[in-house]
Write a protein that holds these residues in place. Structure first.
Motif, PDB file in Angstrom:
ATOM      1  N   SER A   1     123.918  55.431 -37.093  1.00 53.03           N
ATOM      2  CA  SER A   1     123.877  56.409 -37.670  1.00 53.03           C
ATOM      3  C   SER A   1     124.007  56.153 -39.392  1.00 53.03           C
ATOM      4  O   SER A   1     122.958  57.015 -39.905  1.00 53.03           O
ATOM      5  CB  SER A   1     126.101  57.379 -37.935  1.00 53.03           C
ATOM      6  OG  SER A   1     125.351  57.924 -37.033  1.00 53.03           O
ATOM      7  N   THR A   2     124.024  54.985 -39.894  1.00 51.11           N
ATOM      8  CA  THR A   2     123.098  54.349 -40.951  1.00 51.11           C
ATOM      9  C   THR A   2     122.337  54.158 -41.500  1.00 51.11           C
ATOM     10  O   THR A   2     121.946  54.915 -42.680  1.00 51.11           O
ATOM     11  CB  THR A   2     125.254  54.061 -42.095  1.00 51.11           C
ATOM     12  OG1 THR A   2     126.084  54.333 -42.100  1.00 51.11           O
ATOM     13  CG2 THR A   2     123.647  52.752 -43.441  1.00 51.11           C
ATOM     14  N   LEU A   3     122.220  53.379 -40.509  1.00 52.54           N
ATOM     15  CA  LEU A   3     120.531  53.029 -40.207  1.00 52.54           C
ATOM     16  C   LEU A   3     119.407  53.397 -40.133  1.00 52.54           C
ATOM     17  O   LEU A   3     118.850  53.971 -40.808  1.00 52.54           O
ATOM     18  CB  LEU A   3     120.858  51.632 -38.958  1.00 52.54           C
ATOM     19  CG  LEU A   3     121.645  50.259 -39.000  1.00 52.54           C
ATOM     20  CD1 LEU A   3     121.007  49.399 -38.212  1.00 52.54           C
ATOM     21  CD2 LEU A   3     120.722  49.831 -40.743  1.00 52.54           C
ATOM     22  N   LEU A   4     120.140  54.483 -39.253  1.00 54.08           N
ATOM     23  CA  LEU A   4     118.997  55.580 -39.026  1.00 54.08           C
ATOM     24  C   LEU A   4     118.817  56.829 -39.876  1.00 54.08           C
ATOM     25  O   LEU A   4     117.969  57.623 -40.169  1.00 54.08           O
ATOM     26  CB  LEU A   4     119.180  56.741 -38.022  1.00 54.08           C
ATOM     27  CG  LEU A   4     118.707  55.702 -36.451  1.00 54.08           C
ATOM     28  CD1 LEU A   4     119.233  56.737 -35.299  1.00 54.08           C
ATOM     29  CD2 LEU A   4     117.440  55.575 -36.732  1.00 54.08           C
ATOM     30  N   ARG A   5     119.678  56.807 -40.907  1.00 50.53           N
ATOM     31  CA  ARG A   5     119.673  57.702 -42.468  1.00 50.53           C
ATOM     32  C   ARG A   5     118.010  56.513 -43.187  1.00 50.53           C
ATOM     33  O   ARG A   5     118.045  56.997 -44.763  1.00 50.53           O
ATOM     34  CB  ARG A   5     120.838  57.497 -43.608  1.00 50.53           C
ATOM     35  CG  ARG A   5     121.635  58.932 -42.036  1.00 50.53           C
ATOM     36  CD  ARG A   5     122.784  59.281 -42.999  1.00 50.53           C
ATOM     37  NE  ARG A   5     123.372  58.339 -43.541  1.00 50.53           N
ATOM     38  CZ  ARG A   5     124.740  58.773 -42.847  1.00 50.53           C
ATOM     39  NH1 ARG A   5     124.918  59.122 -41.188  1.00 50.53           N
ATOM     40  NH2 ARG A   5     126.145  57.642 -42.840  1.00 50.53           N
ATOM     41  N   LEU A   6     118.163  55.690 -43.105  1.00 52.45           N
ATOM     42  CA  LEU A   6     117.496  54.320 -44.075  1.00 52.45           C
ATOM     43  C   LEU A   6     115.551  54.977 -43.421  1.00 52.45           C
ATOM     44  O   LEU A   6     115.468  54.813 -41.890  1.00 52.45           O
ATOM     45  CB  LEU A   6     117.837  53.541 -44.103  1.00 52.45           C
ATOM     46  CG  LEU A   6     118.794  52.603 -44.271  1.00 52.45           C
ATOM     47  CD1 LEU A   6     119.299  51.221 -44.212  1.00 52.45           C
ATOM     48  CD2 LEU A   6     119.385  53.580 -45.813  1.00 52.45           C
ATOM     49  N   PRO A   7     115.345  55.628 -44.297  1.00 53.77           N
ATOM     50  CA  PRO A   7     113.624  56.037 -43.762  1.00 53.77           C
ATOM     51  C   PRO A   7     112.749  54.708 -42.833  1.00 53.77           C
ATOM     52  O   PRO A   7     112.386  55.048 -42.273  1.00 53.77           O
ATOM     53  CB  PRO A   7     112.814  56.193 -45.242  1.00 53.77           C
ATOM     54  CG  PRO A   7     114.140  56.876 -46.159  1.00 53.77           C
ATOM     55  CD  PRO A   7     115.445  56.617 -45.851  1.00 53.77           C
ATOM     56  N   LYS A   8     112.909  53.184 -44.415  1.00 52.60           N
ATOM     57  CA  LYS A   8     112.261  52.370 -43.561  1.00 52.60           C
ATOM     58  C   LYS A   8     112.818  51.631 -42.563  1.00 52.60           C
ATOM     59  O   LYS A   8     112.212  51.669 -41.481  1.00 52.60           O
ATOM     60  CB  LYS A   8     112.531  50.835 -44.319  1.00 52.60           C
ATOM     61  CG  LYS A   8     111.692  51.025 -46.289  1.00 52.60           C
ATOM     62  CD  LYS A   8     111.522  50.453 -46.695  1.00 52.60           C
ATOM     63  CE  LYS A   8     110.348  49.826 -47.756  1.00 52.60           C
ATOM     64  NZ  LYS A   8     110.298  48.827 -49.074  1.00 52.60           N
ATOM     65  N   PHE A   9     113.930  51.879 -41.913  1.00 56.62           N
ATOM     66  CA  PHE A   9     114.886  51.352 -40.756  1.00 56.62           C
ATOM     67  C   PHE A   9     114.332  52.404 -39.971  1.00 56.62           C
ATOM     68  O   PHE A   9     113.635  51.513 -38.288  1.00 56.62           O
ATOM     69  CB  PHE A   9     115.727  51.684 -40.854  1.00 56.62           C
ATOM     70  CG  PHE A   9     116.565  50.933 -38.939  1.00 56.62           C
ATOM     71  CD1 PHE A   9     116.998  49.473 -39.192  1.00 56.62           C
ATOM     72  CD2 PHE A   9     117.153  51.782 -38.241  1.00 56.62           C
ATOM     73  CE1 PHE A   9     117.045  49.290 -37.780  1.00 56.62           C
ATOM     74  CE2 PHE A   9     117.831  51.895 -36.986  1.00 56.62           C
ATOM     75  CZ  PHE A   9     117.915  50.613 -36.761  1.00 56.62           C
ATOM     76  N   THR A  10     114.493  53.503 -39.932  1.00 55.59           N
ATOM     77  CA  THR A  10     114.033  54.769 -39.253  1.00 55.59           C
ATOM     78  C   THR A  10     112.571  54.248 -38.439  1.00 55.59           C
ATOM     79  O   THR A  10     111.951  54.881 -37.338  1.00 55.59           O
ATOM     80  CB  THR A  10     114.259  56.097 -39.533  1.00 55.59           C
ATOM     81  OG1 THR A  10     115.723  55.893 -39.728  1.00 55.59           O
ATOM     82  CG2 THR A  10     113.654  56.636 -38.444  1.00 55.59           C
TER      83      THR A  10
END
Length: 476
Positions: free
Chosen positions: A355-364
């Motif tokens: 959930s945290t990672l998918l809030r980061l635009p670069k990671f997404t």
């Protein structure tokens, strides 16, 4: 005969279509006497849709399914695909048989021969070709071709006949696929969830039917157990909190999920594509898509070498596609392992971490590029322009767009917007946006980039096409 392809699934027919489009003689040998009505695969990713668009096929496939704008994961986390740099910012959920039918028709339309009811029993490699022996309804028959490609799946006869090992491991012993009607479905997006001892995956076909992938730890040590409808419903309730009003199941199958990859995609004059070369978990629906892209990569290279290009070009098939297969193997395996974590702390870390990672635009953006295939690139040589090896994308051109310009196959030289006209042995177009000139390979990847006035693109054309390409030019 130029090429014999063994296996008339998506990988085999994609390859046959590419070869036939390039004017090469190709026969596809298929052991089944009729096309399979079953649909193991269910999703067509953005990069595969781009491939199909560059052959004029995407418009025929997209209406057969539903466009899912992303994936809904645990704790409300979502992987959104809407910002993909592609004309197809979604996952197309459609039964595999629609892809099978489309690609077989495409191969036949361009002159490939598809022969069914043929079981390959032997291969003999010679200096100038390969002899294929097979059993048919009329007895034993042989075919001789310059090259043979095994596109015959996880139990590949071609792989066994050339002695290629298939190292790897069993990932899960018993996963169930089912197509079910849901009366109270989730919103039109692929939905995934996992709890302590089971997981469920739902993909909407768009007509009230859903592809279900379910796993229950209770049956992991009973690999021959066939889940009943009630057991499928029970997994849905445990994993999702509801059975979504599950009604009729029109098809159901159990399978074992392995992760394996051959060490070499080429053995002399014999090549392996798709599941014959690599097999992995169903997480992400990568199998069929990776196989189709294998075939697009190999197809133009076989056609070029048959036309006189240096045979060393064929070694680049393994060099480019084996790392992609390994990447898909590792990423899909990691996804399944994450979904089957049992300890409470591990599951909490999974849920909060994703959930945290998918809030980061670069990671997404990176995750969406990997999932969809649009982020895959090939290595470039020292001194090459930074764009070499990358996917070209659907560039706007004067009078159209790149994918439309590519529909006759072959290389495409895309000139700068204000460049002077050039006399080229390949098709030529002119970009409408800013950027360097590009030489685009038949599979949509950039072979050269720079100033068209330098003429340095000519050596790349000569190296990859055996000199001046014999094609009709599209003048700029």
């Amino acid at each position: 005969m130029d090429v014999v392809v063994v296996g008339a699934g998506p990988s085999g027919c994609m390859l046959a279509g590419e070869l036939a489009l390039a004017g090469r003689s190709v026969a596809v040998l298929e052991k089944h006497s009729a096309p399979s009505p079953l649909s193991r695969a269910f999703g067509v990713h953005a990069r595969t849709l781009e491939v199909l668009d560059s052959r004029g096929l995407a418009d025929r496939l997209v209406p057969t399914g539903a466009a899912s704008p992303g994936l809904s994961l645990w704790r409300g986390a979502e992987l959104r695909l809407g910002k993909l740099p592609s004309p197809f910012p979604f996952l197309l959920v459609t039964p595999q048989r629609n892809v099978d039918d489309l690609l077989e028709a495409h191969a036949r339309e361009h002159g490939a021969t598809v022969v069914r009811g043929v079981t390959v029993t032997g291969l003999e490699q010679h200096e100038d070709g390969v002899v294929v022996r097979a059993d048919t309804a009329d007895g034993e028959r042989t075919w001789k071709a310059s090259y043979v490609v095994g596109a015959d799946g996880v139990h590949s006869a071609v792989r066994d006949l050339v002695g290629q090992p298939f190292p790897g491991r069993v990932l899960l012993n018993s996963i169930t696929l089912a197509d079910a009607r849901l009366e109270e479905p989730p919103r039109g997006i692929v939905t995934v969830n996992a709890v302590k001892d089971c997981f469920a995956f739902l993909a909407p076909f768009g007509d009230g039917w859903f592809r279900l992938i379910v796993w229950d730890r209770r049956f992991e040590d009973v690999p021959d157990h066939e889940m009943s409808e009630d057991e499928v419903r029970d997994v849905l309730v445990r994993a999702m909190g509801t059975d979504y009003g599950m009604g009729e199941i029109r098809w159901k199958s159990r399978f074992r999920s392995d992760e394996r990859q051959v060490p070499e995609y080429r053995t002399g004059r014999v090549f392996l594509v798709g599941d014959a070369a690599h097999v992995h978990s169903p997480a992400g629906g990568q199998g069929m898509n990776t196989g189709i892209q294998d075939s697009l990569n190999l197809g133009w290279k076989l056609a070029a070498v048959l036309g006189g290009a240096d045979e060393a070009l064929l070694d680049t098939y393994h060099a480019e596609r084996h790392p992609v297969g390994r990447l898909v193997l590792r990423s899909s395996g990691a996804t399944i392992r994450m979904m089957t974590i049992r300890p409470w702390l591990g599951r909490k870390l999974r849920e909060h971490g994703i959930s945290t990672l998918l809030r980061l635009p670069k990671f997404t953006a990176k995750a969406a590029g990997m999932f969809s295939g649009v982020g895959i690139s090939y290595r470039r040589e020292a001194g090459d322009h930074r764009l070499v090896g990358r996917r070209a994308g659907d560039l706007p051109l004067r009078g159209g767009r790149l994918f439309e310009a590519m529909r006759e196959g072959g290389f495409q030289l895309v000139l700068e917007r204000d460049a002077e006209a050039v006399d080229a042995p390949v098709r030529v177009a002119r970009r409408l946006d800013d950027g360097p000139a590009l030489l685009v390979r038949p599979d949509g990847y950039i072979a050269w980039a720079g100033s068209s006035a330098s003429g340095s693109w000519r050596s790349t054309v000569d190296r990859l096409t055996a000199g001046p390409a014999k094609v009709d030019q599209r003048r700029n």
